[in-house]
Design a protein around this motif. Structure first.
Motif, PDB file in Angstrom:
ATOM      1  N   ARG A 163       0.838  -1.202   0.000  1.00 44.83           N
ATOM      2  CA  ARG A 163       0.000   0.000   0.000  1.00 44.83           C
ATOM      3  C   ARG A 163       0.874   1.254   0.000  1.00 44.83           C
ATOM      4  O   ARG A 163       0.573   2.223  -0.682  1.00 44.83           O
ATOM      5  CB  ARG A 163      -0.915  -0.006   1.223  1.00 44.83           C
ATOM      6  N   THR A 164       1.964   1.222   0.763  1.00 44.06           N
ATOM      7  CA  THR A 164       2.875   2.364   0.832  1.00 44.06           C
ATOM      8  C   THR A 164       3.647   2.536  -0.465  1.00 44.06           C
ATOM      9  O   THR A 164       3.845   3.656  -0.923  1.00 44.06           O
ATOM     10  CB  THR A 164       3.876   2.172   2.001  1.00 44.06           C
ATOM     11  N   GLU A 165       4.065   1.405  -1.051  1.00 43.79           N
ATOM     12  CA  GLU A 165       4.831   1.440  -2.305  1.00 43.79           C
ATOM     13  C   GLU A 165       4.242   0.423  -3.278  1.00 43.79           C
ATOM     14  O   GLU A 165       4.697  -0.727  -3.322  1.00 43.79           O
ATOM     15  CB  GLU A 165       6.298   1.132  -2.022  1.00 43.79           C
ATOM     16  N   PRO A 166       3.242   0.810  -4.061  1.00 44.25           N
ATOM     17  CA  PRO A 166       2.560  -0.121  -4.957  1.00 44.25           C
ATOM     18  C   PRO A 166       3.485  -0.842  -5.946  1.00 44.25           C
ATOM     19  O   PRO A 166       3.192  -1.962  -6.361  1.00 44.25           O
ATOM     20  CB  PRO A 166       1.553   0.767  -5.706  1.00 44.25           C
ATOM     21  N   ALA A 167       4.608  -0.227  -6.275  1.00 41.30           N
ATOM     22  CA  ALA A 167       5.545  -0.872  -7.201  1.00 41.30           C
ATOM     23  C   ALA A 167       6.116  -2.161  -6.613  1.00 41.30           C
ATOM     24  O   ALA A 167       6.629  -3.005  -7.350  1.00 41.30           O
ATOM     25  CB  ALA A 167       6.677   0.091  -7.550  1.00 41.30           C
TER      26      ALA A 167
END
Length: 142
Positions: free
Chosen positions: A82-86
């Protein structure tokens, strides 16, 4: 929650009770190192603490504790994505390259059943999904 995250969290905890744990652990720590380099060692230490709990739960036949620990790792991975979708692709790679190979065949089947997905668009589309065989008797089309 993303099905890949659910499967990965389940697989992390399941892999803890295997002889291939060190390799699986290295994969999880590498993911944390990419996402939060300053927290990678802490994640590794936490994995070892949880591993001891999983091994004890398996010895005691305590499936509830193991399920709760899997839920914790599912939440951790979900927050990471969620914080870093990548990182979603990295979680998928972790699952496929490190975690699934560490699991016995029956556990691999259980984890794979978590990630069944299907999409249908348009009218009159039908989707059938199962973790095993399906027998279907459809009425004739006119």
């Amino acid at each position: 929650m993303d099905p890949i995250v659910v499967a990965a969290g389940t697989a992390v905890v399941s892999a803890m009770a295997t002889s291939a744990w060190e390799t699986a652990r290295d994969g999880v720590v590498a993911l944390w190192r990419r996402a939060h380099p300053d927290k990678a060692e802490q994640a590794g230490a936490e994995l070892e603490v949880v591993r001891a709990e999983v091994v004890q739960a398996r010895r005691d036949g305590d499936a509830d504790t193991e399920q709760a620990l899997a839920g914790e790792w599912q939440s951790k991975l979900q927050r990471l994505v969620r914080t870093e979708p990548a990182l979603a692709d990295e979680v998928r790679r972790l699952l496929e390259e490190y975690l699934m190979p560490a699991l016995a065949a029956d556990e691999q089947t259980r984890v794979r059943s978590i990630i069944q997905t299907a999409n249908a668009t348009g009218r009159h589309n039908t989707i059938y999904q199962a973790g095993g065989n399906i027998t279907s008797y459809l009425p004739p089309t006119s």
